[in-house]
Design a protein around this motif. Structure first.
Motif, PDB file in Angstrom:
ATOM      1  N   TYR A   1       0.855  -1.227   0.109  1.00  0.00           N
ATOM      2  CA  TYR A   1       0.017  -0.046   0.017  1.00  0.00           C
ATOM      3  C   TYR A   1       1.050   1.084   0.199  1.00  0.00           C
ATOM      4  O   TYR A   1       0.412   2.355   0.443  1.00  0.00           O
ATOM      5  CB  TYR A   1      -0.938  -0.039   1.194  1.00  0.00           C
ATOM      6  N   GLU A   2       2.290   0.973  -0.169  1.00  0.00           N
ATOM      7  CA  GLU A   2       3.176   2.294  -0.254  1.00  0.00           C
ATOM      8  C   GLU A   2       3.063   3.217  -1.556  1.00  0.00           C
ATOM      9  O   GLU A   2       3.422   4.155  -1.399  1.00  0.00           O
ATOM     10  CB  GLU A   2       4.380   1.882  -0.152  1.00  0.00           C
ATOM     11  N   VAL A   3       2.751   2.588  -2.752  1.00  0.00           N
ATOM     12  CA  VAL A   3       2.729   3.323  -3.918  1.00  0.00           C
ATOM     13  C   VAL A   3       1.450   2.993  -4.586  1.00  0.00           C
ATOM     14  O   VAL A   3       0.408   2.005  -4.582  1.00  0.00           O
ATOM     15  CB  VAL A   3       3.868   2.976  -4.724  1.00  0.00           C
ATOM     16  N   THR A   4       1.273   4.044  -5.722  1.00  0.00           N
ATOM     17  CA  THR A   4      -0.152   3.889  -6.283  1.00  0.00           C
ATOM     18  C   THR A   4       0.116   2.770  -7.619  1.00  0.00           C
ATOM     19  O   THR A   4       1.403   2.599  -7.920  1.00  0.00           O
ATOM     20  CB  THR A   4      -0.418   5.160  -6.846  1.00  0.00           C
ATOM     21  N   ILE A   5      -0.839   2.491  -8.614  1.00  0.00           N
ATOM     22  CA  ILE A   5      -0.643   1.902  -9.629  1.00  0.00           C
ATOM     23  C   ILE A   5       0.189   2.802 -10.422  1.00  0.00           C
ATOM     24  O   ILE A   5       1.199   2.243 -11.121  1.00  0.00           O
ATOM     25  CB  ILE A   5      -1.902   1.598 -10.143  1.00  0.00           C
TER      26      ILE A   5
ATOM     27  N   GLY B   1       9.840   1.862 -13.765  1.00  0.00           N
ATOM     28  CA  GLY B   1      10.788   1.143 -14.675  1.00  0.00           C
ATOM     29  C   GLY B   1      11.404  -0.011 -14.233  1.00  0.00           C
ATOM     30  O   GLY B   1      12.353  -0.562 -14.895  1.00  0.00           O
ATOM     31  N   ALA B   2      10.338  -1.064 -13.676  1.00  0.00           N
ATOM     32  CA  ALA B   2      10.625  -2.203 -13.081  1.00  0.00           C
ATOM     33  C   ALA B   2       9.260  -2.814 -13.162  1.00  0.00           C
ATOM     34  O   ALA B   2       8.212  -2.352 -12.861  1.00  0.00           O
ATOM     35  CB  ALA B   2      11.358  -2.457 -11.715  1.00  0.00           C
ATOM     36  N   PRO B   3       9.487  -4.189 -13.421  1.00  0.00           N
ATOM     37  CA  PRO B   3       8.109  -5.013 -13.348  1.00  0.00           C
ATOM     38  C   PRO B   3       7.322  -4.833 -12.003  1.00  0.00           C
ATOM     39  O   PRO B   3       8.070  -4.348 -10.856  1.00  0.00           O
ATOM     40  CB  PRO B   3       8.599  -6.260 -13.453  1.00  0.00           C
ATOM     41  N   SER B   4       6.002  -5.076 -11.879  1.00  0.00           N
ATOM     42  CA  SER B   4       5.239  -4.899 -10.825  1.00  0.00           C
ATOM     43  C   SER B   4       4.115  -5.887 -10.871  1.00  0.00           C
ATOM     44  O   SER B   4       3.637  -6.616 -11.710  1.00  0.00           O
ATOM     45  CB  SER B   4       4.828  -3.624 -10.713  1.00  0.00           C
ATOM     46  N   LEU B   5       3.586  -6.027  -9.500  1.00  0.00           N
ATOM     47  CA  LEU B   5       2.343  -6.999  -9.820  1.00  0.00           C
ATOM     48  C   LEU B   5       1.017  -6.140  -9.085  1.00  0.00           C
ATOM     49  O   LEU B   5       1.262  -5.553  -7.797  1.00  0.00           O
ATOM     50  CB  LEU B   5       2.858  -8.235  -8.732  1.00  0.00           C
TER      51      LEU B   5
ATOM     52  N   ASP C   1      12.454  -7.131  -3.990  1.00  0.00           N
ATOM     53  CA  ASP C   1      12.206  -5.964  -4.832  1.00  0.00           C
ATOM     54  C   ASP C   1      11.228  -5.782  -5.901  1.00  0.00           C
ATOM     55  O   ASP C   1      11.105  -4.541  -6.419  1.00  0.00           O
ATOM     56  CB  ASP C   1      13.700  -5.878  -5.783  1.00  0.00           C
ATOM     57  N   LEU C   2      10.188  -6.812  -5.749  1.00  0.00           N
ATOM     58  CA  LEU C   2       9.163  -6.406  -6.702  1.00  0.00           C
ATOM     59  C   LEU C   2       8.055  -5.576  -6.061  1.00  0.00           C
ATOM     60  O   LEU C   2       7.827  -5.813  -4.880  1.00  0.00           O
ATOM     61  CB  LEU C   2       8.430  -7.823  -7.076  1.00  0.00           C
ATOM     62  N   ARG C   3       7.587  -4.570  -7.143  1.00  0.00           N
ATOM     63  CA  ARG C   3       6.461  -3.795  -6.294  1.00  0.00           C
ATOM     64  C   ARG C   3       5.367  -4.371  -6.679  1.00  0.00           C
ATOM     65  O   ARG C   3       4.932  -4.900  -7.475  1.00  0.00           O
ATOM     66  CB  ARG C   3       6.722  -2.273  -7.181  1.00  0.00           C
ATOM     67  N   VAL C   4       4.509  -4.465  -5.401  1.00  0.00           N
ATOM     68  CA  VAL C   4       3.129  -5.058  -5.486  1.00  0.00           C
ATOM     69  C   VAL C   4       2.311  -3.922  -4.955  1.00  0.00           C
ATOM     70  O   VAL C   4       2.467  -3.274  -3.985  1.00  0.00           O
ATOM     71  CB  VAL C   4       3.124  -6.302  -4.547  1.00  0.00           C
ATOM     72  N   VAL C   5       0.896  -3.612  -5.548  1.00  0.00           N
ATOM     73  CA  VAL C   5      -0.087  -3.056  -5.249  1.00  0.00           C
ATOM     74  C   VAL C   5      -1.159  -3.640  -5.065  1.00  0.00           C
ATOM     75  O   VAL C   5      -1.742  -4.340  -6.075  1.00  0.00           O
ATOM     76  CB  VAL C   5      -0.277  -1.749  -6.245  1.00  0.00           C
ATOM     77  N   HIS C   6      -1.919  -3.830  -3.815  1.00  0.00           N
ATOM     78  CA  HIS C   6      -3.359  -4.328  -3.495  1.00  0.00           C
ATOM     79  C   HIS C   6      -4.236  -3.396  -3.547  1.00  0.00           C
ATOM     80  O   HIS C   6      -4.005  -2.330  -2.875  1.00  0.00           O
ATOM     81  CB  HIS C   6      -3.288  -5.196  -2.245  1.00  0.00           C
ATOM     82  N   VAL C   7      -5.410  -3.525  -4.629  1.00  0.00           N
ATOM     83  CA  VAL C   7      -6.365  -2.655  -4.503  1.00  0.00           C
ATOM     84  C   VAL C   7      -7.560  -3.408  -4.229  1.00  0.00           C
ATOM     85  O   VAL C   7      -8.137  -4.025  -4.793  1.00  0.00           O
ATOM     86  CB  VAL C   7      -6.398  -1.930  -5.936  1.00  0.00           C
TER      87      VAL C   7
END
Length: 296
Positions: free
Chosen positions: A183-187, A194-198, A228-234
């Motif tokens: 929950y630290e970053v937005t979509i 500049g990196a893959p995300s989930l 190191d993978l960015r994950v965003v739960h919405v």
């Protein structure tokens, strides 16, 4: 290399296809709910159910959700009953692919998925052929000209989702054990890093398919292996203090992405394009296959 890598390289669209917003609750069909209701061995396979939400299957690489029921409409199949998904178009053979069993809840619920690359829109049919026994009759379904959700190779909307801080996590998630890093970053932040995300759209407390919680746990498992993978739960809904289903309000991102059901898991590459998308439950292996491609 992932099962979707060919489609990813072949469909790097710079323009977004036109998509149609359809209210989520109207598309949770009884057949979709049946798929998640359970599975068991034995019985006569009387019907194949295409449980991918209507309008989400377009041309290109697709993950089609399938279930098999007997003549009394009871779910059958499972990891010990291998099947082949036999697709036809216009009465002619199109492709045969393995039906891969996916647990929605380990040991209790599940369905088959088939990975198919559709070369054009139109009316298709599918039957499931068990390793032993007779095949099911064919069930028809549509491959639409444009899918209603972000597709492989496309840039999805750069949604500005809420983060913590400043919003408390309990106002962002109904997960009973949330991972604060989700929950630290937005979509939009994740897409432009500049990196893959989930990206995972799920609502454990209000899930109509009963698999949002298990799917979120699988995402946590994958994330733990990729620190190191960015994950965003919405969360699907904005007002988590609602006391009745009729009071629930969809978060803007769900409407911007035109998601007609839940949960959904998206893997985005370093350019923010869709590398993989998964409706309903997903296995860790499916996500890892796509991550192997985008992280290589």
């Amino acid at each position: 290399r992932s099962r979707l890598s060919t489609g990813l390289r072949g469909r790097r669209n710079t323009a977004r296809d036109p998509i149609l917003w359809l209210p989520m609750r109207r598309l949770l069909l009884p057949t979709l709910l049946l798929v998640f209701a359970g599975a068991c061995g034995g019985g006569t396979s009387g019907l194949t159910i295409v449980a991918s939400t209507p309008g989400t299957i377009g041309p290109g690489p697709q993950r089609v959700i399938l279930a098999m029921v007997d003549d009394q409409q009871n779910p059958v199949g499972g990891p010990d009953q291998p099947v082949t998904a036999v697709f036809t178009r216009g009465g002619s053979s199109y492709v045969e692919v393995p039906g891969e069993w996916i647990w929605t809840i380990e040991g209790s619920r599940g369905f088959y998925v088939a990975y198919v690359d559709f070369d054009q829109p139109g009316r298709y049919a599918v039957a499931l052929q068990p390793e032993t026994g007779e095949p099911t009759p064919e069930t028809e379904f549509d491959v639409t000209e444009f899918a209603s959700v972000p597709e492989i190779g496309q840039l999805p909307p750069e949604s500005i989702t809420k983060t913590s801080p400043p919003t408390p996590i309990e106002d962002l998630s109904t997960d009973t054990d949330p991972d604060p890093s989700f929950y630290e970053v937005t979509i939009a932040d994740a897409m432009n890093a500049g990196a893959p995300s989930l990206i995972v759209f799920a609502t454990p407390a209000f899930c109509q398919t009963a698999v949002c919680g298990p799917t979120l746990e699988i995402v946590k498992e994958v994330a733990a292996a990729h620190p190191d993978l960015r994950v965003v739960h919405v969360e699907i809904y904005d007002n988590l203090d609602a006391t009745a289903a009729g009071e629930l309000q969809l978060v803007p991102a769900v409407q911007e992405w035109n998601l007609p059901s839940e949960p959904w898991v998206y893997v985005l590459d370093s350019a923010g394009r869709v590398a993989g998308r998964f409706e309903g439950a997903v296995s860790p292996t499916e996500i890892e296959d796509v991550l192997d491609f985008v992280l290589s």
